[in-house]
Design a protein around this motif. Structure first.
Motif, short mmCIF file in Angstrom:
data_model
loop_
_atom_site.label_atom_id
_atom_site.label_comp_id
_atom_site.label_asym_id
_atom_site.label_seq_id
_atom_site.Cartn_x
_atom_site.Cartn_y
_atom_site.Cartn_z
N LEU A 73 0.83 -1.21 0.00
CA LEU A 73 0.00 0.00 0.00
C LEU A 73 0.87 1.26 0.00
CD1 LEU A 73 -2.81 1.28 0.17
CD2 LEU A 73 -2.62 1.16 2.67
N GLU A 74 1.91 1.28 0.83
CA GLU A 74 2.77 2.46 0.89
C GLU A 74 3.44 2.71 -0.46
OE1 GLU A 74 5.85 3.90 4.19
OE2 GLU A 74 6.76 2.48 2.79
N THR A 75 3.91 1.65 -1.09
CA THR A 75 4.55 1.80 -2.41
C THR A 75 3.58 2.41 -3.41
OG1 THR A 75 5.97 -0.11 -1.97
CG2 THR A 75 5.71 0.56 -4.26
N LEU A 76 2.34 1.95 -3.40
CA LEU A 76 1.34 2.47 -4.34
C LEU A 76 0.94 3.90 -4.01
CD1 LEU A 76 -0.84 -0.74 -4.56
CD2 LEU A 76 0.26 0.35 -6.53
N MET A 77 0.77 4.21 -2.71
CA MET A 77 0.32 5.55 -2.34
C MET A 77 1.40 6.59 -2.55
SD MET A 77 -2.14 4.91 0.99
CE MET A 77 -2.78 6.61 0.97
N LEU A 78 2.65 6.24 -2.28
CA LEU A 78 3.74 7.20 -2.50
C LEU A 78 3.89 7.53 -3.98
CD1 LEU A 78 6.46 5.89 -0.01
CD2 LEU A 78 5.27 8.07 0.10
N ARG A 79 3.44 6.62 -4.83
CA ARG A 79 3.56 6.83 -6.28
C ARG A 79 2.18 6.89 -6.91
NH1 ARG A 79 7.18 3.67 -4.05
NH2 ARG A 79 9.40 3.84 -4.54
N SER A 80 1.24 7.51 -6.22
CA SER A 80 -0.13 7.57 -6.72
C SER A 80 -0.18 8.21 -8.10
CB SER A 80 -1.01 8.36 -5.75
OG SER A 80 -0.48 9.65 -5.53
N ASP A 81 -1.15 7.76 -8.88
CA ASP A 81 -1.35 8.20 -10.27
C ASP A 81 -0.28 7.69 -11.23
OD1 ASP A 81 -3.74 9.60 -9.76
OD2 ASP A 81 -2.63 11.39 -9.16
N ARG A 82 0.59 6.84 -10.74
CA ARG A 82 1.59 6.21 -11.62
C ARG A 82 1.33 4.70 -11.63
NH1 ARG A 82 7.13 8.58 -9.30
NH2 ARG A 82 5.82 9.09 -7.51
N VAL A 83 1.28 4.13 -12.82
CA VAL A 83 1.06 2.70 -12.95
C VAL A 83 2.36 1.97 -12.62
CG1 VAL A 83 0.40 0.81 -14.48
CG2 VAL A 83 -0.70 3.04 -14.70
N LEU A 84 2.31 1.09 -11.62
CA LEU A 84 3.49 0.32 -11.21
C LEU A 84 3.38 -1.09 -11.76
CD1 LEU A 84 3.75 1.50 -7.48
CD2 LEU A 84 4.67 2.58 -9.54
N THR A 85 4.42 -1.53 -12.40
CA THR A 85 4.39 -2.85 -13.02
C THR A 85 4.45 -3.94 -11.95
OG1 THR A 85 6.80 -3.01 -13.21
CG2 THR A 85 5.61 -1.96 -15.03
N ARG A 86 4.01 -5.13 -12.34
CA ARG A 86 4.07 -6.27 -11.41
C ARG A 86 5.51 -6.54 -10.98
NH1 ARG A 86 -0.26 -9.73 -11.10
NH2 ARG A 86 1.20 -11.35 -10.47
N SER A 87 6.45 -6.48 -11.93
CA SER A 87 7.84 -6.77 -11.59
C SER A 87 8.39 -5.74 -10.62
CB SER A 87 8.70 -6.83 -12.86
OG SER A 87 8.65 -5.61 -13.56
N PHE A 88 8.01 -4.47 -10.79
CA PHE A 88 8.47 -3.43 -9.86
C PHE A 88 7.94 -3.71 -8.46
CE2 PHE A 88 7.75 0.54 -7.56
CZ PHE A 88 8.97 1.18 -7.68
N LEU A 89 6.65 -4.03 -8.36
CA LEU A 89 6.05 -4.29 -7.04
C LEU A 89 6.65 -5.54 -6.41
CD1 LEU A 89 2.34 -3.44 -7.87
CD2 LEU A 89 3.85 -2.17 -6.34
N GLU A 90 6.87 -6.58 -7.20
CA GLU A 90 7.45 -7.81 -6.66
C GLU A 90 8.84 -7.56 -6.11
OE1 GLU A 90 5.07 -10.82 -9.69
OE2 GLU A 90 7.16 -10.31 -10.04
N GLU A 91 9.63 -6.77 -6.85
CA GLU A 91 10.99 -6.50 -6.41
C GLU A 91 10.97 -5.66 -5.13
OE1 GLU A 91 13.03 -3.69 -6.29
OE2 GLU A 91 14.86 -4.84 -5.85
N ARG A 92 10.04 -4.67 -5.07
CA ARG A 92 9.95 -3.80 -3.90
C ARG A 92 9.48 -4.56 -2.66
NH1 ARG A 92 12.94 0.53 -4.28
NH2 ARG A 92 12.81 1.37 -6.37
N ILE A 93 8.49 -5.40 -2.84
CA ILE A 93 7.87 -6.04 -1.68
C ILE A 93 8.61 -7.30 -1.26
CG2 ILE A 93 5.70 -6.93 -0.74
CD1 ILE A 93 5.75 -3.94 -1.66
N ALA A 101 2.36 -14.76 -5.09
CA ALA A 101 2.37 -14.07 -3.80
C ALA A 101 1.83 -12.65 -3.96
CB ALA A 101 3.78 -14.04 -3.23
N LEU A 102 2.19 -11.97 -5.03
CA LEU A 102 1.68 -10.62 -5.25
C LEU A 102 0.17 -10.63 -5.38
CD1 LEU A 102 2.19 -7.61 -5.75
CD2 LEU A 102 2.47 -8.15 -8.19
#
Length: 225
Positions: free
Chosen positions: A158-178, A188-189
């Protein structure tokens, strides 16, 4: 937020690493200049904590490389060198902040949070989007003033998405971050995203088919995701 901590002192480095991790930051800790250079080739940190007295070279010699490779990424110097000349040299070389050892850990954490907010364009410690609120220092999440209990992975998502609101985050970016650099984490994602959506409610996280996810700051039109 991924932080690269470059600190050779074992006790200090470990203490800073634990404190930052407790605040929800993803910390990569190295103790040598050579290891720092390797990490710069392997990942892109979002904030750097730099000790100047490294066993295999002066940390100041890293500044040019950091500034060239990490444009716009906040850098905080942590050092025992506390003269006015030292502080001015560090800031003029490209550091965004300068903290002299010994320092109070709470002060370092506050400075890290301040630079993190500034780098994401937020002035306050709470991020609020359409009734969804995330308070970064306490990791408290509410939906229309109702407290929501999240797991560590759900909060990081949630923090990753909210800090970058209005920007589409790819699955690979989110997987690497989380999850970090692990093997196939796509399932898992999906699991964590499903749980997060169930807890915060529909209408916040929008799926961009074939790309990833986004939290919009304006209301989501029905059928958009």
């Amino acid at each position: 937020m991924k932080i690269l901590l470059i600190e050779d002192d074992l006790d200090l480095g470990n203490g800073v690493r634990i404190a930052l991790a407790d605040q929800g930051f993803d910390v990569i800790w190295v103790r040598r200049k050579e290891d720092a250079l390797h990490q710069l080739d392997a990942c892109v940190p979002e904030l750097v904590l730099l000790d100047l007295g490294l066993p295999d070279g002066d940390g100041m010699s890293l500044m040019a490389r950091l500034r060239q490779q990490l444009k716009g990424i906040p850098i905080i110097i942590l050092t025992a060198r506390g003269t006015l000349h030292d502080r001015l040299s560090g800031l003029d070389a490209g550091a965004d902040d300068y903290l002299v050892k010994p320092f109070v850990l709470a002060e370092l954490l506050a400075r890290v949070r301040a630079l993190a907010r500034r780098s994401y364009g937020f002035e306050n410690e709470a991020i609020e989007i359409r009734g969804l609120s995330l308070h970064v220092p306490t990791r408290c999440v509410t939906v229309n003033a109702r407290h929501v209990e999240l797991t560590a992975s759900e909060y990081a998502l949630l923090e990753t998405l909210m800090l970058r609101s209005d920007r589409v985050l790819t699955r690979s970016f989110l997987e690497e971050r989380i999850f970090g650099a692990k093997e196939n984490m796509s399932n898992a994602l999906d699991v964590h995203m499903g749980n997060l959506r169930r807890k915060i409610g529909d209408g916040y996280v929008r799926t961009v088919r074939g790309v990833g996810y986004v939290i919009d700051t304006v209301p989501i039109l029905k059928g958009a995701g």
